[in-house]
Design an enzyme around this catalytic site. Structure first.
Site, mmCIF file in Angstrom:
data_model
loop_
_atom_site.group_PDB
_atom_site.id
_atom_site.type_symbol
_atom_site.label_atom_id
_atom_site.label_comp_id
_atom_site.label_asym_id
_atom_site.label_seq_id
_atom_site.Cartn_x
_atom_site.Cartn_y
_atom_site.Cartn_z
ATOM 1 N N GLY A 396 -10.472 8.302 -23.264
ATOM 2 C CA GLY A 396 -10.516 7.133 -22.394
ATOM 3 C C GLY A 396 -11.838 6.989 -21.663
ATOM 4 O O GLY A 396 -12.842 7.645 -21.998
ATOM 5 N N ARG A 398 -12.969 8.053 -18.777
ATOM 6 C CA ARG A 398 -13.588 9.283 -18.247
ATOM 7 C C ARG A 398 -14.199 10.090 -19.374
ATOM 8 O O ARG A 398 -15.297 10.632 -19.242
ATOM 9 C CB ARG A 398 -12.576 10.127 -17.475
ATOM 10 N N CYS A 399 -13.502 10.153 -20.512
ATOM 11 C CA CYS A 399 -14.030 10.896 -21.659
ATOM 12 C C CYS A 399 -15.364 10.334 -22.134
ATOM 13 O O CYS A 399 -16.221 11.078 -22.617
ATOM 14 C CB CYS A 399 -13.038 10.848 -22.814
ATOM 15 N N MET A 400 -15.545 9.016 -22.013
ATOM 16 C CA MET A 400 -16.729 8.355 -22.558
ATOM 17 C C MET A 400 -17.911 8.350 -21.603
ATOM 18 O O MET A 400 -18.922 7.699 -21.882
ATOM 19 C CB MET A 400 -16.396 6.903 -22.925
#
Length: 409
Positions: A396, A398-400
């Site tokens: 999502g 935050r991951c990106m």
């Protein structure tokens, strides 16, 4: 020159963030290599780029400076010595040293302008791209070999994992899966040679050359004194201990590391896929990680005698968050509203994976409408971004994103 790194919370006003726009590395995904490269499906490149650009624009609209991984890496190649060192390390970690074509590949990469070099390392190299040469070895005559000399790096758009800024330093991570192992090499060169970072004596909380893995999706900076780290399928207890020892030794501000064990499954890949901070006293959570009464395996690591760590155990996440953050109340906002079906569906699409741009203001995927409305009902401002193709990578907002600088709370 302003010091380039500062992250003392998950929610402080975001000023600078590192992204990687999806590129041709995704075009080198095929069904035969999805499992190897950690994908479940093949995103459509023009559509995922459009969605990622929308994400970047949403950040800029909030006053955030967006910098890109490939640009920073190219700008770090200041001379031929750095270029050759990067190529040699990259080829070694790509296991090209085991190939009879090593010198031809090395010569080809060395001949490229630095921006094309960076792109080629990231997108991968098919065997038919090399200049023609006669077959001299038995394996070169055998059919049905894999098509790559350099495997593509399609997970690069998840910039959160290869490195994490904690306070004024960086955790340069050892990735758990082979497909992602080379990613933190790029961050090593950026921190070491890019003019934005190299003039500063940036502390290193974790070294990618160690034996144990840790990834940025498991590293959450809760405050200027407390870091939460997931004990997960990707981050080991030994790595967490190593990071805690270095952090305590080199940064007197940090007092506690809160290690949180989560199920070691793909759906719960990192701590930030089941738990993120959205405001000073509000957190998203996937209900499936909570036992009766919210019980979990939680460990508090603190400075002990000499260089030893003092480790104590906790069981309730709400009580533990109150303790380490000195809060009277803590609100857990369940993914999918706690409904069995909605929670499982939205968790698969990273409904708990939010990126805070300031206290109480978060970016989420538009597809997680149940979780988004629940966030709004708790007073959180939600900025939705397009996600049909981005979500295929199982990560999502935050991951990106890798925050480089946040204002202190």
């Amino acid at each position: 020159m302003r010091y380039p790194l500062n992250v003392t919370s998950e929610i402080g006003e975001l000023k600078t963030v590192l992204l990687k726009r999806p590129g041709r590395e995704l075009e080198n995904l095929t069904p035969d290599y999805l499992e190897t490269l950690l994908f479940d499906d093949i995103p459509f490149l023009p559509a995922i780029q459009k969605e990622h650009d929308y994400f970047a624009t949403s950040l800029r609209n909030q006053g955030v400076e967006v910098v890109y991984l490939d640009t920073l890496l190219a700008e770090s190649i200041l001379n031929d010595e750095i270029r050759l060192s990067l190529i040699d390390e990259f080829l070694s970690e790509s296991k090209v040293g085991e190939s009879s074509s090593l010198e031809v590949i090395r010569e080809f990469l060395t001949s490229l302008p630095k921006d094309q070099l960076v792109n080629k390392m990231m997108e991968g190299m098919q065997k038919n791209e090399l200049p023609h040469k006669s077959k001299r070895h038995l394996h070169e005559f055998i059919e049905n070999q894999d098509p790559f000399y350099l495997f593509p790096m399609p997970n690069l758009y998840f910039t959160r994992d290869p490195a994490a800024v904690i306070g004024n330093g960086v955790s340069l991570n050892r990735m758990n899966r082979t497909a992602r192992g080379r990613e933190s090499l790029f961050m090593k060169y950026i921190m070491q040679y890019h003019p934005r970072f190299s003039p500063h004596d940036i502390p290193l909380w974790f070294d990618r050359g160690g034996a144990y893995s840790i990834e940025g999706g498991d590293e959450l900076v809760l405050s200027s004194e407390v870091v939460a780290i997931g004990i997960s399928a990707r981050s080991t207890a030994q790595a967490i201990e190593n990071l805690a020892q270095k952090l305590f030794a080199k940064n007197e501000n940090y007092q506690k590391v809160m290690a949180v064990e989560i199920p070691k499954t793909r759906a719960f890949m990192h701590l930030d896929t089941v738990f993120t901070m959205v405001d000073r006293d509000k957190f998203t959570v996937h209900p499936a990680i909570l036992g009766p009464g919210g019980e979990m395996n939680i460990f508090i690591l603190e400075r002990g005698e000499d260089e030893d760590l003092k480790i104590s155990r906790r069981a309730n996440i709400v009580d533990t968050l109150k303790e380490v953050l000195n809060l009277n109340e803590v609100t857990l906002i369940p993914c999918g509203g706690g409904d069995d079906i909605a929670a499982a569906r939205e968790q698969w699409n990273d409904g708990s994976n939010t990126l805070a741009v300031s206290p109480g203001v978060v970016i989420t995927y538009d597809r997680n409408y149940v979780s988004n409305e629940l966030l709004r009902s708790h007073g959180v401002e939600v900025i939705e971004v397009l996600s049909s193709e981005l979500a295929r990578g199982r990560g999502g907002p935050r991951c990106m994103s890798m925050p480089l600088y946040r204002e202190d709370l």
